[in-house]
Design an enzyme around this catalytic site. Structure first.
Site, PDB file in Angstrom:
ATOM      1  N   ASP A  14     -13.385 -21.351 -10.293  1.00 57.32           N
ATOM      2  CA  ASP A  14     -14.114 -22.456  -9.650  1.00 57.32           C
ATOM      3  C   ASP A  14     -15.406 -21.971  -8.985  1.00 57.32           C
ATOM      4  O   ASP A  14     -15.489 -20.835  -8.535  1.00 57.32           O
ATOM      5  CB  ASP A  14     -13.203 -23.112  -8.607  1.00 57.32           C
ATOM      6  CG  ASP A  14     -13.735 -24.469  -8.159  1.00 57.32           C
ATOM      7  OD1 ASP A  14     -14.442 -25.117  -8.946  1.00 57.32           O
ATOM      8  OD2 ASP A  14     -13.426 -24.869  -7.022  1.00 57.32           O
ATOM      9  N   HIS A  31     -21.783 -22.850 -15.726  1.00 58.58           N
ATOM     10  CA  HIS A  31     -20.642 -22.679 -16.650  1.00 58.58           C
ATOM     11  C   HIS A  31     -20.937 -21.572 -17.655  1.00 58.58           C
ATOM     12  O   HIS A  31     -20.065 -20.770 -17.979  1.00 58.58           O
ATOM     13  CB  HIS A  31     -20.333 -23.996 -17.368  1.00 58.58           C
ATOM     14  CG  HIS A  31     -19.920 -25.102 -16.436  1.00 58.58           C
ATOM     15  ND1 HIS A  31     -18.935 -24.959 -15.498  1.00 58.58           N
ATOM     16  CD2 HIS A  31     -20.370 -26.381 -16.296  1.00 58.58           C
ATOM     17  CE1 HIS A  31     -18.780 -26.094 -14.817  1.00 58.58           C
ATOM     18  NE2 HIS A  31     -19.646 -26.974 -15.287  1.00 58.58           N
ATOM     19  N   LEU A 125      -3.613  -7.594 -24.446  1.00 56.66           N
ATOM     20  CA  LEU A 125      -3.704  -8.599 -23.377  1.00 56.66           C
ATOM     21  C   LEU A 125      -3.567  -9.984 -24.009  1.00 56.66           C
ATOM     22  O   LEU A 125      -4.197 -10.261 -25.026  1.00 56.66           O
ATOM     23  CB  LEU A 125      -5.070  -8.514 -22.674  1.00 56.66           C
ATOM     24  CG  LEU A 125      -5.336  -9.599 -21.621  1.00 56.66           C
ATOM     25  CD1 LEU A 125      -4.699  -9.233 -20.278  1.00 56.66           C
ATOM     26  CD2 LEU A 125      -6.834  -9.817 -21.403  1.00 56.66           C
TER      27      LEU A 125
END
Ligand code: IPE
Ligand code: IPE
Ligand code: MG
Length: 249
Positions: A14, A31, A125
């Site tokens: 955020d 973004h 991962l």
């Protein structure tokens, strides 16, 4: 990986909009900058032996944003996948999407399906991207699946629901980080957050780097997870301390 390193970290990424607005840039620029932070974080997680990273990229409620921001985020996802998947694949990262695929455009759907297929056998991962995800959606969707699998009321259990939830492939996070200063989950992982350690930082997501990740991991290492039990610190240390003496006598 030290014993205190979380196996599975989840992040509410955020603060992108505020990062851009403070620079007099459009929110979408924040973004795009957030993608750089994600790239750094994926690398830092693999370097530290974290085996699962789950990131909140677009919530069920983010459709309520201005149309140009929403379409900008869809474009960002599609273009980022095209650009980043080959490198992630080379580094052993498996990509999985969690969220409601209904309502996503054909272009986005193709991109995410291809990313999942290309990286399916990677094991270093697991990067789960929560996109058009909501914790409430996840629970309702899981219930629907149990019912459509023909499960009766008395067969429904916590394990059965978890097994059809959006994080069935990685399980619960050990640590949830939220950047951007807010201290809430905003409908992220409601089921899976049950015993996660929570870490909030004022750092805006586009600024997040390996040192911020380390700060969160250090905080995690200092927590005592009790899972409803009494834990080590709550035990009577004097009686524990006297035990070897008593045994020796
Ligand atoms: C988080 O950053 C990313 C998404 C929700 C897509 P925000 O866009 O919420 O950034 P702020 O909170 O407005 O600064
Ligand atoms: C949560 O952030 C969603 C993502 C980071 C993708 P929001 O910015 O949407 O959350 P609220 O509105 O501040 O609760
Ligand atoms: Mg926000």
């Amino acid at each position: 990986m030290t014993p205190q390193t979380p196996r599975h970290i989840a992040i509410v990424m955020d603060g992108n909009g505020r990062w851009a607005t403070r620079r007099y840039m459009p929110r979408i620029a924040g973004h795009w900058q957030g993608v750089e932070a994600l790239r750094r974080t994926v690398r830092a997680c693999t370097d530290r032996g974290v085996s699962a990273l789950t990131v909140f990229a677009f919530s069920s409620e983010n459709w309520s944003r201005p149309q140009d921001e929403v379409s900008g985020l869809m474009k960002l996802l599609a273009e980022t996948l095209t650009r980043e998947v080959p490198g992630l694949d080379k580094n052993g990262v498996r990509i999985v999407f969690a969220g409601d695929r209904g309502g996503l455009s054909e272009r986005v759907l193709q991109g995410l399906t291809r990313a999942e297929q290309t990286t399916a056998s990677n094991t270093k991962l697991t990067l789960t991207v929560a996109f058009n995800y909501g914790g409430r959606w996840d629970m309702v969707n899981a219930c629907r699946q149990l019912v459509s699998n023909g499960m009766s009321a008395d067969q429904i259990s916590e394990a059965a629901l978890a097994a059809v939830s959006a994080l069935a492939h990685v399980g619960d996070p050990d640590l949830i980080i939220r950047t951007g200063g807010e201290q809430r989950l905003s409908n992220f992982l409601l089921w899976h957050a049950a015993y996660a350690e929570l870490f909030f930082t004022d750092r805006l997501w586009p600024e997040f780097d390996a040192s911020d990740l380390d700060a969160a991991i250090t905080a995690f290492a200092g927590r005592e997870r009790r899972f409803g039990g009494v834990g080590v610190l709550a035990n009577d240390r004097t009686s524990q301390g006297s035990e070897p003496v008593a045994r020796a006598a």
